[in-house]
Design a protein around this motif. Structure first.
Motif, PDB file in Angstrom:
ATOM      1  N   GLU A  41      37.477   6.941 -35.836  1.00 17.72           N
ATOM      2  CA  GLU A  41      36.381   7.303 -36.837  1.00 17.72           C
ATOM      3  C   GLU A  41      36.762   7.308 -38.261  1.00 17.72           C
ATOM      4  OE1 GLU A  41      39.320  10.545 -36.646  1.00 17.72           O
ATOM      5  OE2 GLU A  41      38.577   9.360 -35.105  1.00 17.72           O
ATOM      6  N   ASN A  42      38.001   6.783 -38.390  1.00 21.12           N
ATOM      7  CA  ASN A  42      38.348   6.833 -39.867  1.00 21.12           C
ATOM      8  C   ASN A  42      37.893   5.824 -40.491  1.00 21.12           C
ATOM      9  OD1 ASN A  42      40.001   6.546 -42.286  1.00 21.12           O
ATOM     10  ND2 ASN A  42      41.588   7.589 -41.387  1.00 21.12           N
ATOM     11  N   THR A  43      36.973   5.818 -41.238  1.00 19.78           N
ATOM     12  CA  THR A  43      36.059   4.821 -41.932  1.00 19.78           C
ATOM     13  C   THR A  43      36.941   4.337 -42.941  1.00 19.78           C
ATOM     14  OG1 THR A  43      34.158   6.151 -41.529  1.00 19.78           O
ATOM     15  CG2 THR A  43      33.970   4.352 -43.411  1.00 19.78           C
ATOM     16  N   LEU A  48      39.685  -0.491 -45.221  1.00 16.81           N
ATOM     17  CA  LEU A  48      40.898  -1.217 -45.521  1.00 16.81           C
ATOM     18  C   LEU A  48      41.205  -2.565 -44.716  1.00 16.81           C
ATOM     19  CD1 LEU A  48      43.145  -1.441 -47.630  1.00 16.81           C
ATOM     20  CD2 LEU A  48      44.628   0.382 -46.175  1.00 16.81           C
ATOM     21  N   ARG A  49      41.021  -2.286 -43.489  1.00 21.42           N
ATOM     22  CA  ARG A  49      41.238  -3.112 -42.310  1.00 21.42           C
ATOM     23  C   ARG A  49      40.423  -4.424 -42.727  1.00 21.42           C
ATOM     24  NH1 ARG A  49      42.031  -2.710 -35.888  1.00 21.42           N
ATOM     25  NH2 ARG A  49      39.857  -2.225 -36.096  1.00 21.42           N
ATOM     26  N   ALA A  50      39.152  -4.094 -42.981  1.00 19.87           N
ATOM     27  CA  ALA A  50      38.003  -5.234 -43.283  1.00 19.87           C
ATOM     28  C   ALA A  50      38.447  -5.992 -44.430  1.00 19.87           C
ATOM     29  CB  ALA A  50      37.002  -4.622 -43.465  1.00 19.87           C
ATOM     30  N   ARG A  51      39.259  -5.337 -45.495  1.00 20.81           N
ATOM     31  CA  ARG A  51      39.382  -6.058 -46.748  1.00 20.81           C
ATOM     32  C   ARG A  51      40.650  -6.894 -46.385  1.00 20.81           C
ATOM     33  NH1 ARG A  51      41.262  -1.755 -50.495  1.00 20.81           N
ATOM     34  NH2 ARG A  51      41.932  -3.684 -51.697  1.00 20.81           N
ATOM     35  N   GLU A  65      34.097  -5.151 -39.079  1.00 22.84           N
ATOM     36  CA  GLU A  65      34.676  -4.021 -39.573  1.00 22.84           C
ATOM     37  C   GLU A  65      33.637  -3.513 -40.719  1.00 22.84           C
ATOM     38  OE1 GLU A  65      36.782  -1.900 -38.846  1.00 22.84           O
ATOM     39  OE2 GLU A  65      37.990  -3.082 -37.171  1.00 22.84           O
ATOM     40  N   PHE A  66      33.351  -4.421 -41.938  1.00 26.86           N
ATOM     41  CA  PHE A  66      32.272  -4.080 -42.574  1.00 26.86           C
ATOM     42  C   PHE A  66      31.010  -3.557 -42.239  1.00 26.86           C
ATOM     43  CE2 PHE A  66      34.761  -7.076 -45.497  1.00 26.86           C
ATOM     44  CZ  PHE A  66      35.359  -6.031 -46.276  1.00 26.86           C
ATOM     45  N   GLU A  67      30.370  -4.224 -41.196  1.00 27.26           N
ATOM     46  CA  GLU A  67      29.384  -3.890 -40.426  1.00 27.26           C
ATOM     47  C   GLU A  67      29.486  -2.483 -39.749  1.00 27.26           C
ATOM     48  OE1 GLU A  67      28.399  -7.079 -38.017  1.00 27.26           O
ATOM     49  OE2 GLU A  67      27.017  -8.072 -39.564  1.00 27.26           O
ATOM     50  N   LEU A  68      30.720  -2.082 -39.176  1.00 23.54           N
ATOM     51  CA  LEU A  68      30.725  -0.877 -38.492  1.00 23.54           C
ATOM     52  C   LEU A  68      30.828   0.216 -39.659  1.00 23.54           C
ATOM     53  CD1 LEU A  68      31.446   0.504 -36.079  1.00 23.54           C
ATOM     54  CD2 LEU A  68      33.836   0.441 -36.302  1.00 23.54           C
ATOM     55  N   VAL A  69      31.621  -0.106 -40.746  1.00 20.90           N
ATOM     56  CA  VAL A  69      31.685   0.860 -41.925  1.00 20.90           C
ATOM     57  C   VAL A  69      30.211   1.322 -42.367  1.00 20.90           C
ATOM     58  CG1 VAL A  69      32.204   1.215 -44.363  1.00 20.90           C
ATOM     59  CG2 VAL A  69      33.829   0.191 -42.675  1.00 20.90           C
TER      60      VAL A  69
END
Length: 146
Positions: A41-43, A48-51, A65-69
């Motif tokens: 759940e840690n956005t 950071l992982r998406a970046r 990852e960006f879409e999940l955020v």
């Protein structure tokens, strides 16, 4: 097997930030995998992982990852901007344009406004020079203070 406690995850997250800043996105992803496994759940960790995925040119994982955020934080202007850069780099300009414009609407930072190209008439695709655009597109998005 290393111990898995909240302190370890904070240390791993901070170390991943440093690795990304030092241009080691793959190392950052490795550290963040364990953080996200323990705290899905840690956005902030997902952002950071998406970046890091983007910096490593792993565009599909970055996009996911960006879409999940954005599912969790639809008003996150930086995530919209970074997703748009990911789409742009993937050769999907229409999807990029939508997210550039959402980012600019949520946060009128000059960088977001330039990318949104609100001054471009519909059907016209006035852009910067090809070299400038490639250089900008290939740079990993910087965290917008999120």
């Amino acid at each position: 097997m290393p111990t898995s406690d909240p302190h370890t995850h904070v240390i791993d997250y901070r170390a991943a930030e440093q690795l990304l800043a030092a241009r080691d996105p793959r190392g950052a992803v490795k550290l963040l995998d364990s953080v996200i496994a323990a705290h899905p759940e840690n956005t902030a960790a997902r952002l950071l992982r998406a970046r890091a995925f983007f910096a490593a040119a792993q565009l599909r994982p970055a996009e996911l990852e960006f879409e999940l955020v954005l599912e969790r934080e639809p008003d996150n202007a930086f995530a919209h901007f970074a997703l748009a850069r990911t789409f742009e780099r993937s050769g999907r300009p229409e999807q990029a344009k939508r997210h550039f414009r959402l980012a600019a609407a949520l946060d009128p930072k000059p960088e977001y406004l330039r990318a949104a190209r609100f001054d471009t008439p519909p059907g016209s695709d006035r852009r910067e020079t090809g070299q400038d655009q490639r250089e900008q597109r290939d740079q990993p998005p910087e965290d917008g203070g999120a």
